[in-house]
Enzyme design. Sequence first.
Site, short mmCIF file in Angstrom:
data_model
loop_
_atom_site.label_atom_id
_atom_site.label_comp_id
_atom_site.label_asym_id
_atom_site.label_seq_id
_atom_site.Cartn_x
_atom_site.Cartn_y
_atom_site.Cartn_z
N SER A 147 0.76 -1.11 -0.02
CA SER A 147 -0.03 -0.10 -0.13
C SER A 147 0.95 1.19 0.16
O SER A 147 1.73 1.29 -1.03
CB SER A 147 -1.05 -0.06 1.15
OG SER A 147 -2.07 0.82 1.21
N HIS B 30 -6.15 -6.81 -1.08
CA HIS B 30 -5.13 -5.81 -0.82
C HIS B 30 -3.95 -6.30 -0.02
O HIS B 30 -2.98 -5.91 0.02
CB HIS B 30 -5.89 -4.48 -0.02
CG HIS B 30 -4.91 -3.38 0.11
ND1 HIS B 30 -4.72 -2.48 -1.01
CD2 HIS B 30 -4.16 -2.98 1.34
CE1 HIS B 30 -3.80 -1.62 -0.45
NE2 HIS B 30 -3.59 -1.74 0.97
N ASP C 76 -8.15 -6.35 -5.33
CA ASP C 76 -7.92 -4.99 -4.41
C ASP C 76 -8.53 -3.94 -5.36
O ASP C 76 -8.13 -3.82 -6.58
CB ASP C 76 -6.56 -4.78 -4.07
CG ASP C 76 -6.24 -3.82 -3.20
OD1 ASP C 76 -7.30 -3.14 -2.74
OD2 ASP C 76 -5.29 -3.03 -3.51
#
Length: 614
Positions: free
Chosen positions: A177, A437, A379
Amino acid sequence: MKLSWSLFCGLASLALSQFDEAPPSQSDYFVRHIPGLDSVDNYTMHSGNILTDAAHNGNLFFWLVEAQYKITERPKTIVWFNGGPGCSSMDGALLEVGPFRIVDDKLRVDPNKGSWHKYANVLFVDQPYGTGYSYSDTDSYLTGLGQVGDEMDSFMTQFLKLFPERAHDDFYLAGESYAGQYIPYIATKLQQTRTVDLKGLLIGNGWMDPANQYYQYVPYALDYGVIEKTEEHVKDLKELTDTCERAINIAKDKNNGRLPVHIRACEDIMNGIVELSRNERSAPESEGICVNYYDVSKEDKWPSCGMNWPEILPYVTDWLRQDATVQALNVNNDKQESWQECNGAVGSRMRQGNDDAAVYLLPDLLESMEILFFNGDRDLICNHYGNERMIEQLEWNGKKGWTEGLELDDWVVDGVSKGKKQSDRNLTYVRIYNASHMVPYDEPEACLTMLNDFIGVSKALSDLSGNKPGRGSENPSDLDDQKSGDQKSDDDSSSDDDDDAEHDKKIASDAMWKAYYQAGFTALIVVLIILGLAGFLFWRKNRGHIYQEETSLLGSCFGGISRWRNSSGGPLSNQQGTFDSRQRLMEPGEYYDLGEIAEEDEDAEELVIRRPEV
């Protein structure tokens, strides 16, 4: 006599103060137990806070899990970061690539079969200051990615002083991320200082290239059925995309063609998609259901839309907040707030910086090291469309995008297709099927294979067992001789390699135990000083009688000790027997309460907690 007692007390106090102020050693960080786990006999772990900025009381928390097996010529150390900004790397430790999972509301701990510590040391770091168990003066939170690089360089310098046996490891930076911003900046700094031998980077579902990633929100949402492809939806989202494009052009004009990490107008695209998903899923006047933007195969209540995920996150939070865990992981008393997954105040301060997006650092990094990008295909927030588009537009090592003719190939693990993969000019990309994710949360064992392929472990395993890399040849029965602390037989055909391995192991062991013994040696010196002073004072008090017997000062000291022993009814004895330094180096102290959760900054984004925030 009063002067003598004053001298004694003063010298004793000075000696004890020197002991208290001694710098921490490895023994201060040794993890002796894990709450909820029966035994840590199969793990070697250290954790705690390291002071990296004395001026602002800046302390970073780390958790080091040493490799279960040594299989490569040089040890590998993976440094893991979660994103946010301001989200704790304990997510990575307990939800993704670490050795444990908290599996129920009784806070029971189970081993993670896909833990990355199987063949590499894994170092989880809560950074920047204020994240997770890390802390500093609250007015000293970092405001830019360049500062993050400086902070981590300082941390690694102090870390290697505590763990000198790690100084010659091959290091890799890994994370997900917003770590897609952290990692290139940290890597650039570490390359400049050469604090560690940095070999490569691993970035999962990373936020790196705002322009290409913002523009892929709508295509992904429509293709994956996040929202229906109606004329009205397309019209609404086109308006948001056009507004974003204008904002991008303005930002480029102001910054010589480069973009910052965030563009507020472009964030509205994501917010619009989530709002539309709510409208489609919710009955009129209901509380509302929306897509989970971390895993589009799931739904969540409005306005959480993914913040209640993963499902075991509440167990992780409770486990990290309990006093037993705080003590076991050696968290400093100065850390006043309870652990929280993401600190909005840290994210808010980081957004005050105007750093260029990390994508502009990638070409230089790719000249000198390998980089692995991996993406879960479920994601939305940092989706694979955006990262694949970034690679297509990236210029590195003399060309733009993949070399002509290269396409993504099937990625097969243990005979099962797990995704797509391609490598070219130091860059490797893997798209993992049915992953979110947090890719290792969904596909832990496939991700372990991916790591092993990238850092050279699979090749070493292949050389050892004759299996092909990526075929799951990690059979512990084949590795008994490589396990930490074991030694091969003299007639082993690979005795030369074993000698090198044993030599490296001895260096590491010597360095670790040297640090442990330093603490005990210092304590011994303090005790001897105090006993010597006591003997001196006893001699002073009884010197008339001593002189009559022509007893020396040294003799009177031992005589005093002897009388002290006899007065207690007999000689002192070691009732514990042989002292086990590893088990008794750190006696549990009083439990302490980390207090209430720090209030999140009012300006922090409500919708997004693990993604780039604006």
